[in-house]
Design an enzyme around this catalytic site. Structure first.
Site, PDB file in Angstrom:
ATOM      1  N   ALA A  36     -34.920  -7.257  60.885  1.00 32.56           N
ATOM      2  CA  ALA A  36     -34.703  -8.776  60.529  1.00 32.56           C
ATOM      3  C   ALA A  36     -35.551  -9.411  59.705  1.00 32.56           C
ATOM      4  O   ALA A  36     -34.951  -9.829  58.476  1.00 32.56           O
ATOM      5  CB  ALA A  36     -34.627  -9.552  61.946  1.00 32.56           C
ATOM      6  N   LYS A  83     -31.073   2.187  57.949  1.00 31.34           N
ATOM      7  CA  LYS A  83     -31.194   0.866  57.861  1.00 31.34           C
ATOM      8  C   LYS A  83     -31.549   0.657  56.062  1.00 31.34           C
ATOM      9  O   LYS A  83     -31.090  -0.253  55.616  1.00 31.34           O
ATOM     10  CB  LYS A  83     -32.327  -0.035  58.666  1.00 31.34           C
ATOM     11  CG  LYS A  83     -31.718  -0.326  60.154  1.00 31.34           C
ATOM     12  CD  LYS A  83     -32.743  -0.985  60.764  1.00 31.34           C
ATOM     13  CE  LYS A  83     -32.069  -1.271  62.205  1.00 31.34           C
ATOM     14  NZ  LYS A  83     -33.175  -2.007  62.971  1.00 31.34           N
ATOM     15  N   ASP A 127     -41.992  -3.992  63.186  1.00 34.30           N
ATOM     16  CA  ASP A 127     -41.850  -4.377  64.627  1.00 34.30           C
ATOM     17  C   ASP A 127     -42.783  -3.994  65.591  1.00 34.30           C
ATOM     18  O   ASP A 127     -42.659  -3.934  66.763  1.00 34.30           O
ATOM     19  CB  ASP A 127     -40.467  -4.031  65.194  1.00 34.30           C
ATOM     20  CG  ASP A 127     -40.300  -2.700  65.148  1.00 34.30           C
ATOM     21  OD1 ASP A 127     -41.213  -1.824  64.985  1.00 34.30           O
ATOM     22  OD2 ASP A 127     -39.230  -2.091  65.646  1.00 34.30           O
ATOM     23  N   ASN A 128     -43.943  -3.506  65.209  1.00 37.34           N
ATOM     24  CA  ASN A 128     -44.936  -2.949  65.751  1.00 37.34           C
ATOM     25  C   ASN A 128     -46.345  -3.083  65.277  1.00 37.34           C
ATOM     26  O   ASN A 128     -46.694  -3.292  64.059  1.00 37.34           O
ATOM     27  CB  ASN A 128     -44.726  -1.410  66.128  1.00 37.34           C
ATOM     28  CG  ASN A 128     -44.832  -0.499  65.055  1.00 37.34           C
ATOM     29  OD1 ASN A 128     -45.972   0.076  64.853  1.00 37.34           O
ATOM     30  ND2 ASN A 128     -43.839  -0.503  64.048  1.00 37.34           N
ATOM     31  N   PHE A 129     -47.399  -3.232  66.176  1.00 38.88           N
ATOM     32  CA  PHE A 129     -48.869  -3.187  65.787  1.00 38.88           C
ATOM     33  C   PHE A 129     -49.485  -2.205  65.011  1.00 38.88           C
ATOM     34  O   PHE A 129     -49.905  -2.313  63.933  1.00 38.88           O
ATOM     35  CB  PHE A 129     -49.419  -3.845  66.850  1.00 38.88           C
ATOM     36  CG  PHE A 129     -49.422  -5.161  67.543  1.00 38.88           C
ATOM     37  CD1 PHE A 129     -49.640  -6.271  66.956  1.00 38.88           C
ATOM     38  CD2 PHE A 129     -48.457  -5.248  68.526  1.00 38.88           C
ATOM     39  CE1 PHE A 129     -49.169  -7.522  67.253  1.00 38.88           C
ATOM     40  CE2 PHE A 129     -48.298  -6.786  69.327  1.00 38.88           C
ATOM     41  CZ  PHE A 129     -48.509  -7.570  68.295  1.00 38.88           C
ATOM     42  N   CYS A 168     -58.980 -10.316  56.060  1.00 40.94           N
ATOM     43  CA  CYS A 168     -57.731  -9.320  56.483  1.00 40.94           C
ATOM     44  C   CYS A 168     -57.370  -9.504  57.645  1.00 40.94           C
ATOM     45  O   CYS A 168     -57.582 -10.428  58.585  1.00 40.94           O
ATOM     46  CB  CYS A 168     -58.378  -7.925  55.951  1.00 40.94           C
ATOM     47  SG  CYS A 168     -59.426  -7.130  57.220  1.00 40.94           S
ATOM     48  N   CYS A 171     -59.824  -9.423  60.189  1.00 44.56           N
ATOM     49  CA  CYS A 171     -60.784 -10.583  60.211  1.00 44.56           C
ATOM     50  C   CYS A 171     -60.133 -11.543  61.423  1.00 44.56           C
ATOM     51  O   CYS A 171     -60.724 -12.268  61.976  1.00 44.56           O
ATOM     52  CB  CYS A 171     -60.827 -11.264  59.092  1.00 44.56           C
ATOM     53  SG  CYS A 171     -61.905 -10.441  57.750  1.00 44.56           S
ATOM     54  N   CYS A 185     -39.551  -7.994  71.166  1.00 45.38           N
ATOM     55  CA  CYS A 185     -37.906  -8.490  71.073  1.00 45.38           C
ATOM     56  C   CYS A 185     -37.274  -8.068  72.020  1.00 45.38           C
ATOM     57  O   CYS A 185     -36.143  -8.296  72.272  1.00 45.38           O
ATOM     58  CB  CYS A 185     -37.734  -8.462  69.589  1.00 45.38           C
ATOM     59  SG  CYS A 185     -37.796  -6.526  69.263  1.00 45.38           S
ATOM     60  N   CYS A 246     -62.575  -5.150  56.128  1.00 49.48           N
ATOM     61  CA  CYS A 246     -62.762  -5.387  54.746  1.00 49.48           C
ATOM     62  C   CYS A 246     -64.235  -5.594  54.288  1.00 49.48           C
ATOM     63  O   CYS A 246     -64.636  -5.670  53.250  1.00 49.48           O
ATOM     64  CB  CYS A 246     -61.966  -6.806  54.356  1.00 49.48           C
ATOM     65  SG  CYS A 246     -62.514  -8.178  55.303  1.00 49.48           S
TER      66      CYS A 246
HETATM   67 ZN   LIG Z   1     -61.336  -8.009  57.317  1.00 48.71          ZN
END
Ligand SMILES: [Zn+2]
Length: 348
Positions: A36, A83, A127-129, A168, A171, A185, A246
């Site tokens: 999306a 896609k 869609d994912n961490f 970042c 952070c 989702c 970072c």
């Molecule tokens: Zn950072």
């Protein structure tokens, strides 16, 4: 008409003009994930004339995507087109004056730096961490701005992280939440208008970055709920002392798991199985091997069909196998079931 005429209304804007437009036409944006968010932001960037657009996605178009994934239509879904390729075809028809590359691939630790090579900005459509933290690592390591976005249910989050100027991703959120601890989702649904707002903010920031107008970035994270009519902005702040990414430049996600993996996909009732590195598959050969087990169709991108003899939680299991050896097992959320199917039927 010159090549620039189609951008006339954009060149009228303060700070763009013909020089800015030429700068956009010489720039590269990488959109990671063509769900999306990625559909909406890639559409805006292609129309804006970003000269080189790289689209990366691991999935195929399904009917349930059409409610919110604005580059696809019913034919893409019935053909099960990847896609990234469906988005490329649509955007090539929108703007033939730019170069659009589609990578039907799963971005992971071993290929992330290659796939993102040359990016002037990284736009998050994931869609994912796990993938987001990889993008965060590459952003800081390579010094490329990262336009983060996320939508679940009726809530959206958006921020742009610029190495050396802002903090970042780590952070702000030091580590991904434990698996299963947050709504997805899958469980919470998605309100399409929230997607459009978040993606529009991402695309606007990406254009600012590519135009070199970092002074126009807000330095905040937008947190909004369109259903509850709530909207707030949180200061992202500067680099956080002690941040592993970072401040200490330890890129833990890029250094992470590189072998074969089985991952449950958000909202898909499907599990992706990734083969060991370097696997290549002979699709016609696989199609012949699968023929006795169900009705399979073969395209230049993939083989897909339903396995007669395999059942998941609520029906027969579907199998889609891409030429890089990657597979999607449909009809289950259980990685161990998908790994078993993969070993029995694909087995690279
Ligand atoms: Zn950072």
């Amino acid at each position: 008409m010159t090549d620039l005429d189609r951008y006339h209304r954009q060149m009228l804007l303060p700070g763009i003009g013909e020089e800015g437009q030429r700068r956009l036409l010489a720039a590269t944006a990488v959109v990671v994930g063509c769900g999306a968010l990625g559909c909406a932001s890639a559409d805006l960037l292609a129309r804006a004339g970003v000269g080189r657009l790289i689209l990366i996605d691991r999935d195929v178009v399904e009917p349930t995507n059409l409610q919110r994934q604005s580059l696809f239509d019913e034919r893409d879904a019935s053909e099960g087109l990847p896609k990234a390729e469906a988005a490329r075809r649509r955007l090539a028809a929108v703007n033939s004056g730019i170069v659009i590359r589609a990578h039907v691939a799963d971005l992971h630790a071993a290929n992330a730096e290659d796939l993102l090579d040359g990016a002037g900005v990284i736009v998050d459509g994931t869609d994912n961490f796990g993938t987001r933290y990889l993008l965060g690592d590459v952003s800081v390591k390579r010094g490329v701005a990262y336009c983060y976005g996320g939508v679940v249910g009726t809530r959206g989050l958006q921020a742009t992280f610029v190495p050396g100027r802002t903090g970042c991703l780590r952070c702000v959120f030091e580590a991904p939440p434990p698996a299963g601890s947050t709504p997805t989702c899958d469980t919470a649904g998605v309100l399409a208008p929230v997607v459009q707002i978040v993606a529009a903010c991402q695309a606007a920031d990406a254009l600012k970055v590519l135009l070199g107008r970092l002074d126009l970035l807000s330095g905040t994270m937008l947190d909004m709920d369109l259903w509850a009519n709530q909207r707030r902005r949180i200061d992202v702040g500067g680099p956080r002392p002690g941040c592993p990414c970072c401040a200490e430049r330890r890129f833990e996600f890029l250094a992470g798991e590189r072998g074969g993996l089985a991952t449950s996909l958000c909202g898909r009732h499907a599990v992706q199985v990734r083969p060991p590195e370097g696997a290549r598959l002979d699709l016609p050969g696989l199609a012949r091997r699968l023929a006795p087990h169900g009705a399979f169709t073969t395209t230049m991108f993939l083989v897909r069909g339903v396995l007669r003899g395999e059942r998941g939680e609520d029906g027969p299991l579907g199998l889609t196998v891409f030429s890089d050896g990657r597979a999607l097992v449909h009809g289950t959320d259980r990685p161990e079931v998908a790994r078993g199917v993969y070993a029995r039927y694909v087995g690279v």
